[in-house]
Scaffold this motif. Structure first.
Motif, PDB file in Angstrom:
ATOM      1  N   LYS A 178      32.924  27.900  42.798  1.00 47.56           N
ATOM      2  CA  LYS A 178      31.829  27.964  41.834  1.00 47.56           C
ATOM      3  C   LYS A 178      32.330  28.531  40.502  1.00 47.56           C
ATOM      4  O   LYS A 178      32.002  28.003  39.436  1.00 47.56           O
ATOM      5  N   ASP A 182      32.343  26.629  37.073  1.00 48.20           N
ATOM      6  CA  ASP A 182      31.681  27.241  35.912  1.00 48.20           C
ATOM      7  C   ASP A 182      32.641  27.320  34.729  1.00 48.20           C
ATOM      8  O   ASP A 182      32.267  27.015  33.585  1.00 48.20           O
ATOM      9  N   LYS A 186      32.148  25.450  31.260  1.00 52.10           N
ATOM     10  CA  LYS A 186      32.134  26.197  29.996  1.00 52.10           C
ATOM     11  C   LYS A 186      33.196  25.655  29.046  1.00 52.10           C
ATOM     12  O   LYS A 186      32.967  25.541  27.844  1.00 52.10           O
TER      13      LYS A 186
END
Length: 195
Positions: A178, A182, A186
Protein backbone atom coordinates in the motif's frame (compact mmCIF):
# COMPACT_ATOMS: atom_id res chain seq x y z
CA UNK A 1 7.65 -103.12 43.67
CA UNK A 2 10.20 -100.31 43.23
CA UNK A 3 7.96 -98.79 40.56
CA UNK A 4 4.98 -98.93 42.91
CA UNK A 5 6.89 -97.23 45.75
CA UNK A 6 8.27 -94.58 43.41
CA UNK A 7 4.76 -93.88 42.07
CA UNK A 8 3.36 -93.69 45.60
CA UNK A 9 6.06 -91.22 46.65
CA UNK A 10 5.43 -89.04 43.60
CA UNK A 11 1.68 -89.00 44.24
CA UNK A 12 2.26 -88.11 47.91
CA UNK A 13 4.64 -85.26 46.96
CA UNK A 14 2.19 -83.95 44.38
CA UNK A 15 -0.66 -83.89 46.85
CA UNK A 16 1.34 -82.20 49.63
CA UNK A 17 2.87 -79.62 47.32
CA UNK A 18 -0.55 -78.49 46.14
CA UNK A 19 -1.64 -77.45 49.61
CA UNK A 20 -4.43 -74.89 49.64
CA UNK A 21 -4.12 -72.77 46.50
CA UNK A 22 -6.57 -70.11 47.68
CA UNK A 23 -4.30 -69.26 50.62
CA UNK A 24 -1.36 -68.82 48.27
CA UNK A 25 -3.39 -66.47 46.07
CA UNK A 26 -4.48 -64.42 49.07
CA UNK A 27 -0.92 -64.08 50.32
CA UNK A 28 0.28 -63.13 46.87
CA UNK A 29 -2.63 -60.73 46.46
CA UNK A 30 -1.85 -59.09 49.82
CA UNK A 31 1.80 -58.68 48.82
CA UNK A 32 0.78 -57.11 45.52
CA UNK A 33 -1.52 -54.62 47.25
CA UNK A 34 0.97 -53.42 49.84
CA UNK A 35 4.50 -53.83 48.51
CA UNK A 36 4.73 -53.78 44.72
CA UNK A 37 5.14 -50.36 43.12
CA UNK A 38 3.62 -49.88 39.69
CA UNK A 39 4.43 -47.54 36.84
CA UNK A 40 7.68 -45.81 36.01
CA UNK A 41 8.80 -43.55 38.84
CA UNK A 42 11.28 -41.93 36.45
CA UNK A 43 8.70 -41.29 33.69
CA UNK A 44 9.02 -37.70 32.49
CA UNK A 45 5.91 -35.94 31.26
CA UNK A 46 6.16 -33.17 28.67
CA UNK A 47 6.22 -29.66 30.11
CA UNK A 48 3.56 -27.15 29.11
CA UNK A 49 4.89 -24.20 27.13
CA UNK A 50 4.72 -20.87 28.98
CA UNK A 51 1.83 -19.47 26.92
CA UNK A 52 -0.02 -22.80 27.20
CA UNK A 53 0.53 -22.86 30.97
CA UNK A 54 -1.41 -19.60 31.40
CA UNK A 55 -4.49 -21.06 29.72
CA UNK A 56 -4.12 -24.44 31.44
CA UNK A 57 -4.10 -22.74 34.85
CA UNK A 58 -7.45 -21.15 33.98
CA UNK A 59 -8.78 -24.62 33.08
CA UNK A 60 -10.22 -25.58 36.43
CA UNK A 61 -8.91 -29.03 37.32
CA UNK A 62 -6.11 -29.30 34.76
CA UNK A 63 -3.44 -28.80 37.40
CA UNK A 64 -5.07 -31.53 39.52
CA UNK A 65 -5.10 -33.80 36.48
CA UNK A 66 -1.38 -33.26 35.93
CA UNK A 67 -0.57 -33.96 39.58
CA UNK A 68 -2.67 -37.14 39.70
CA UNK A 69 -1.39 -38.41 36.33
CA UNK A 70 2.19 -38.03 37.54
CA UNK A 71 1.51 -39.51 40.97
CA UNK A 72 0.25 -42.88 39.71
CA UNK A 73 3.82 -43.81 38.82
CA UNK A 74 5.52 -45.50 41.75
CA UNK A 75 2.28 -46.31 43.61
CA UNK A 76 1.01 -49.46 45.27
CA UNK A 77 -2.38 -50.92 44.36
CA UNK A 78 -3.96 -49.25 47.39
CA UNK A 79 -2.49 -45.93 46.30
CA UNK A 80 -3.61 -46.50 42.72
CA UNK A 81 -7.18 -47.13 43.83
CA UNK A 82 -7.34 -43.69 45.44
CA UNK A 83 -5.32 -41.86 42.79
CA UNK A 84 -7.24 -43.24 39.80
CA UNK A 85 -10.51 -42.20 41.39
CA UNK A 86 -9.19 -38.65 41.84
CA UNK A 87 -7.77 -38.74 38.31
CA UNK A 88 -11.19 -39.60 36.87
CA UNK A 89 -12.82 -36.81 38.91
CA UNK A 90 -10.32 -34.24 37.61
CA UNK A 91 -10.83 -35.48 34.04
CA UNK A 92 -14.61 -35.16 34.49
CA UNK A 93 -14.13 -31.51 35.50
CA UNK A 94 -11.77 -30.88 32.60
CA UNK A 95 -14.23 -32.42 30.14
CA UNK A 96 -17.07 -30.18 31.31
CA UNK A 97 -15.18 -26.87 31.35
CA UNK A 98 -12.87 -26.62 28.34
CA UNK A 99 -11.80 -22.98 27.83
CA UNK A 100 -12.74 -21.53 24.44
CA UNK A 101 -9.09 -21.16 23.46
CA UNK A 102 -8.46 -24.87 24.09
CA UNK A 103 -11.80 -26.13 22.80
CA UNK A 104 -10.49 -27.76 19.64
CA UNK A 105 -11.25 -31.21 18.33
CA UNK A 106 -7.69 -32.55 18.82
CA UNK A 107 -7.57 -31.38 22.45
CA UNK A 108 -11.06 -32.57 23.40
CA UNK A 109 -10.29 -35.92 21.73
CA UNK A 110 -7.12 -36.29 23.81
CA UNK A 111 -9.09 -35.43 26.95
CA UNK A 112 -11.61 -38.18 26.14
CA UNK A 113 -8.81 -40.69 25.47
CA UNK A 114 -7.20 -39.80 28.82
CA UNK A 115 -10.53 -40.15 30.60
CA UNK A 116 -11.24 -43.55 29.02
CA UNK A 117 -7.73 -44.74 29.83
CA UNK A 118 -8.11 -43.60 33.45
CA UNK A 119 -11.41 -45.48 33.73
CA UNK A 120 -9.79 -48.66 32.35
CA UNK A 121 -6.91 -48.30 34.81
CA UNK A 122 -9.36 -47.78 37.66
CA UNK A 123 -11.31 -50.90 36.66
CA UNK A 124 -8.08 -52.90 36.62
CA UNK A 125 -6.97 -51.80 40.11
CA UNK A 126 -10.43 -52.34 41.61
CA UNK A 127 -10.47 -56.04 40.68
CA UNK A 128 -10.28 -58.65 43.43
CA UNK A 129 -7.50 -60.57 41.74
CA UNK A 130 -4.91 -58.10 40.49
CA UNK A 131 -3.08 -58.90 37.27
CA UNK A 132 0.09 -56.90 37.83
CA UNK A 133 1.09 -57.08 34.15
CA UNK A 134 -2.25 -55.58 33.08
CA UNK A 135 -2.01 -52.85 35.72
CA UNK A 136 1.48 -52.02 34.51
CA UNK A 137 0.23 -51.89 30.90
CA UNK A 138 -2.70 -49.63 31.85
CA UNK A 139 -0.36 -47.23 33.69
CA UNK A 140 1.85 -47.13 30.61
CA UNK A 141 -1.23 -46.28 28.51
CA UNK A 142 -2.26 -43.59 31.02
CA UNK A 143 1.21 -42.04 30.86
CA UNK A 144 0.95 -41.98 27.08
CA UNK A 145 -2.57 -40.48 27.11
CA UNK A 146 -1.59 -37.73 29.58
CA UNK A 147 1.57 -36.96 27.60
CA UNK A 148 -0.36 -36.78 24.33
CA UNK A 149 -2.83 -34.32 25.87
CA UNK A 150 -0.03 -32.04 27.06
CA UNK A 151 1.74 -32.29 23.69
CA UNK A 152 -1.51 -31.45 21.87
CA UNK A 153 -2.03 -28.35 24.03
CA UNK A 154 1.54 -27.23 23.29
CA UNK A 155 1.07 -27.89 19.57
CA UNK A 156 -2.11 -25.79 19.55
CA UNK A 157 -0.17 -22.79 20.88
CA UNK A 158 2.72 -23.42 18.50
CA UNK A 159 0.25 -23.53 15.61
CA UNK A 160 -1.47 -20.39 16.88
CA UNK A 161 1.91 -18.60 17.08
CA UNK A 162 2.75 -19.66 13.54
CA UNK A 163 -0.69 -18.54 12.32
CA UNK A 164 -0.32 -15.23 14.15
CA UNK A 165 3.14 -14.71 12.65
CA UNK A 166 1.81 -15.53 9.17
CA UNK A 167 -1.10 -13.09 9.58
CA UNK A 168 1.28 -10.44 10.94
CA UNK A 169 3.63 -10.97 7.97
CA UNK A 170 0.72 -10.73 5.54
CA UNK A 171 -0.43 -7.45 7.15
CA UNK A 172 3.07 -6.03 6.93
CA UNK A 173 3.32 -7.10 3.29
CA UNK A 174 -0.06 -5.52 2.49
CA UNK A 175 0.97 -2.31 4.28
CA UNK A 176 4.28 -2.31 2.40
CA UNK A 177 2.48 -2.72 -0.93
CA UNK A 178 0.00 0.00 0.00
CA UNK A 179 2.85 2.41 0.87
CA UNK A 180 4.55 1.53 -2.42
CA UNK A 181 1.35 2.13 -4.38
CA UNK A 182 0.74 5.38 -2.48
CA UNK A 183 4.24 6.60 -3.25
CA UNK A 184 3.85 5.63 -6.93
CA UNK A 185 0.49 7.39 -7.06
CA UNK A 186 1.95 10.52 -5.38
CA UNK A 187 4.87 10.47 -7.80
CA UNK A 188 2.49 10.23 -10.76
CA UNK A 189 0.46 13.16 -9.44
CA UNK A 190 3.65 15.14 -8.94
CA UNK A 191 4.85 14.26 -12.45
CA UNK A 192 1.49 15.26 -13.95
CA UNK A 193 1.58 18.63 -12.18
CA UNK A 194 5.06 19.38 -13.42
CA UNK A 195 4.06 18.85 -17.08
Amino acid sequence: MKFFLLSLILIFLSITSCGNPSEEIEITQENIETTILFGEKSFVFPILAENAKDYAMQWGAFEDFEIEAKSINGSTIDGLRTKTTRLIISLDSITKKVPDTLNTKPITSRVMVAKTTAILLNQEVQKTNIDSARVQLQIKEMNKAASNLIIQINEKFIKDAIDFQRIDNEKKEIEGRKRLLDSIFKQEIKDNKSK
